[in-house]
Design a protein around this motif. Structure first.
Motif, short mmCIF file in Angstrom:
data_model
loop_
_atom_site.label_atom_id
_atom_site.label_comp_id
_atom_site.label_asym_id
_atom_site.label_seq_id
_atom_site.Cartn_x
_atom_site.Cartn_y
_atom_site.Cartn_z
N MET A 1 -1.99 -15.03 43.83
CA MET A 1 -3.42 -14.88 43.74
C MET A 1 -3.90 -14.83 42.29
SD MET A 1 -5.87 -12.03 45.45
CE MET A 1 -6.79 -11.02 44.34
N PHE A 2 -3.08 -14.33 41.37
CA PHE A 2 -3.51 -14.16 39.99
C PHE A 2 -2.97 -15.23 39.04
CE2 PHE A 2 -3.47 -9.75 41.70
CZ PHE A 2 -4.83 -9.50 41.62
N GLY A 3 -2.34 -16.26 39.59
CA GLY A 3 -1.68 -17.27 38.76
C GLY A 3 -2.55 -17.86 37.66
N SER A 4 -3.75 -18.33 38.02
CA SER A 4 -4.63 -18.99 37.05
C SER A 4 -5.08 -18.03 35.95
CB SER A 4 -5.86 -19.55 37.74
OG SER A 4 -5.52 -20.59 38.60
N ILE A 5 -5.52 -16.86 36.33
CA ILE A 5 -6.02 -15.93 35.31
C ILE A 5 -4.86 -15.38 34.46
CG2 ILE A 5 -6.06 -13.82 36.71
CD1 ILE A 5 -8.85 -13.29 35.30
N ASP A 6 -3.70 -15.21 35.07
CA ASP A 6 -2.54 -14.77 34.28
C ASP A 6 -2.18 -15.80 33.22
OD1 ASP A 6 -2.43 -12.47 35.77
OD2 ASP A 6 -0.56 -12.96 36.81
N ARG A 7 -2.19 -17.08 33.59
CA ARG A 7 -1.90 -18.14 32.61
C ARG A 7 -2.93 -18.12 31.49
NH1 ARG A 7 -0.54 -20.67 37.27
NH2 ARG A 7 -2.56 -21.72 37.53
N TYR A 8 -4.18 -17.93 31.85
CA TYR A 8 -5.24 -17.88 30.84
C TYR A 8 -5.01 -16.71 29.87
CZ TYR A 8 -9.89 -17.75 28.78
OH TYR A 8 -10.93 -17.74 27.89
N VAL A 9 -4.77 -15.54 30.43
CA VAL A 9 -4.56 -14.35 29.59
C VAL A 9 -3.34 -14.54 28.70
CG1 VAL A 9 -3.94 -11.90 29.66
CG2 VAL A 9 -5.76 -12.77 31.14
N HIS A 11 -2.10 -17.20 27.58
CA HIS A 11 -2.41 -18.18 26.54
C HIS A 11 -3.14 -17.51 25.37
CE1 HIS A 11 -3.50 -22.01 24.74
NE2 HIS A 11 -4.75 -21.57 24.66
N CYS A 12 -3.93 -16.48 25.67
CA CYS A 12 -4.75 -15.82 24.65
C CYS A 12 -4.03 -14.69 23.93
CB CYS A 12 -6.02 -15.26 25.29
SG CYS A 12 -7.10 -16.52 25.97
N ILE A 13 -3.22 -13.93 24.68
CA ILE A 13 -2.55 -12.77 24.08
C ILE A 13 -1.14 -12.64 24.64
CG2 ILE A 13 -4.68 -11.47 23.67
CD1 ILE A 13 -4.01 -9.79 26.17
N ASP A 14 -0.31 -11.89 23.92
CA ASP A 14 1.03 -11.57 24.38
C ASP A 14 0.92 -10.35 25.30
OD1 ASP A 14 3.79 -11.65 24.62
OD2 ASP A 14 4.12 -10.42 22.84
#
Length: 102
Positions: A1-9, A11-14
């Protein structure tokens, strides 16, 4: 369920898995119909949204009363009036879905 937002986050931060779980606890998933106004100029923005599916538009109304589109948040984009959200000041942007959004 969180795949897309996890990838986005990621990409922005460790971020580690424990931090992602904490982040997930703050998320609320919503399905929003087409033509839903999410924010009007003058309101205080109380959200940041991540588009899983669909498209919205962010726009202003110029001095002549004409709507001018600023951008079209699509899948895997964020939607907000960030200065309004951050500082709890009146919004300078209008936000409306142009497709059903998740």
């Amino acid at each position: 369920m969180f795949g897309s937002i996890d990838r986005y986050v990621k990409h922005c931060i460790d971020v580690n898995e424990e931090e992602l779980k904490l982040f997930h606890s703050f998320l609320v998933r919503k399905k929003v119909p087409k033509k839903t106004v999410l924010l009007r100029v003058g309101e205080v923005c109380d959200f940041e949204a991540f588009v899983l599916e669909g498209c919205a538009r962010v726009f202003v109304v110029n001095e002549s009363g004409k709507e001018v589109d600023v951008y079209f948040p699509v899948e895997e984009w964020l939607i907000s009036d960030l200065p309004s959200f951050t500082f709890q000041k009146p919004a300078t942007l209008n936000i409306e879905t142009i497709e059903a959004c998740d």
